[in-house]
Enzyme design. Sequence first.
Site, PDB file in Angstrom:
ATOM      1  N   GLU A  89       0.755  -1.535   0.147  1.00 28.16           N
ATOM      2  CA  GLU A  89      -0.327   0.046   0.147  1.00 28.16           C
ATOM      3  C   GLU A  89       0.815   1.798   0.055  1.00 28.16           C
ATOM      4  OE1 GLU A  89      -3.603  -1.497   2.405  1.00 28.16           O
ATOM      5  OE2 GLU A  89      -3.051  -0.768   3.769  1.00 28.16           O
ATOM      6  N   CYS A 351      -1.702   6.692  10.149  1.00 22.84           N
ATOM      7  CA  CYS A 351      -0.037   6.439   9.624  1.00 22.84           C
ATOM      8  C   CYS A 351      -0.254   4.946  11.397  1.00 22.84           C
ATOM      9  CB  CYS A 351       0.195   7.531  11.293  1.00 22.84           C
ATOM     10  SG  CYS A 351       1.123   8.572  10.784  1.00 22.84           S
TER      11      CYS A 351
END
Length: 375
Positions: A89, A351
């Site tokens: 990703e 994150c």
Amino acid sequence: MPLALQAILPDELARVCNIDVSDARRIVSLVHRRGALPDRAPATIRRAALEAARAAGHVPGLELVDRRASSVDPFVKFAFRLHDGAVIETVRIPLEQPGRYSVCVSSQVGCALACAFCATGRMGLARNLEVWEIVEQVRRVRIDLEESPPQLPEGVKARVHGVLFQGMGEPLANAERVIAAVRVMSEPSALAIDMRNITVCTSGLPTGIRMLLREVPAVRLGLSIGSARTGERRAIMPIDGAHPLEEVLAAAGEHARATRMAPMFAYTLLAGVNDGDEDALALADLARAFAEAHGVRPRLSLIPYNSIAKEGTDDPFRPSGRLAAFREALGARGVGSIVRYSGGGDVGAACGQLARPPVRSPRRRLTVDPDPTPR
Ligand code: SF4
């Protein structure tokens, strides 16, 4: 094995193919603009040079399997399938200045470091990414910006301004390839990204930090602190057992002294784990001691925790409700901080949230020291 042409610098291509550097430079530029070699040589490139490049190399691609734009902010997450079926990703992050974007890239399929607050860390490590697989993530986001331009004020053009090595994987456990990728990204005829706008974030591999300093000193350093208290850090970041924070800070200090660039200290706030006043004081003391010892103040970046629980499973952590109090406690010790806006949470792009089940999977966790051997 043919060379992956996205991974090569003009000088190297010229040497391997025995062609002019000027031709090599134009070929590299074509590869990064088009993602392919043209069937016929354009007027600016000698036909023999193009044929030599074609004989020596190829331009492999990543298969886009998913593109998800957040509905709450301008973050976009991309999922790319690799030739062996693994999926990685990549996240497009909007910067403050309209039209500027940073690309958060992956450097490994999974990760062996097993930080407790990170979804990638739960995957174990499947393999390192190749140089071209790292570079290609940035190129694809650049193409995506051209093909699906975001809405921007009139006259503002979208472009990739920087790169953040904070996607899947510990970049310094794959340091040689990451450094080679950085060189290609910053090469003017390739992706032309200023090295000073590239940040490599590590969870703490001292040899890797020194290698980064030696090989690409203009690149910025980020360090995940986790906790400034030894026992607490080790509980959530097992790498601390192999490389205690003092050892890592010594390497980060060498980097700061030599480059005069402030390292970014990232701190993910976890309720009841590392968000108490005593944690803030320990962090403030650490930041002050670093500044005193090395003459450069680190930039403290506080990251609200983003859930990594899969549907139907319990989350091991909760986001802290003490962000303001934590910042105040830091401020009271004279230490400033910023709160990182970690967007794309609704599409799993924030994150710590990047994770895909690896396809080939002897799952490796931290059993051998991943810090690269000094050369
Ligand atoms: S935070 Fe980084 S180093 Fe730690 S497990 Fe996640 S990807 Fe690996």
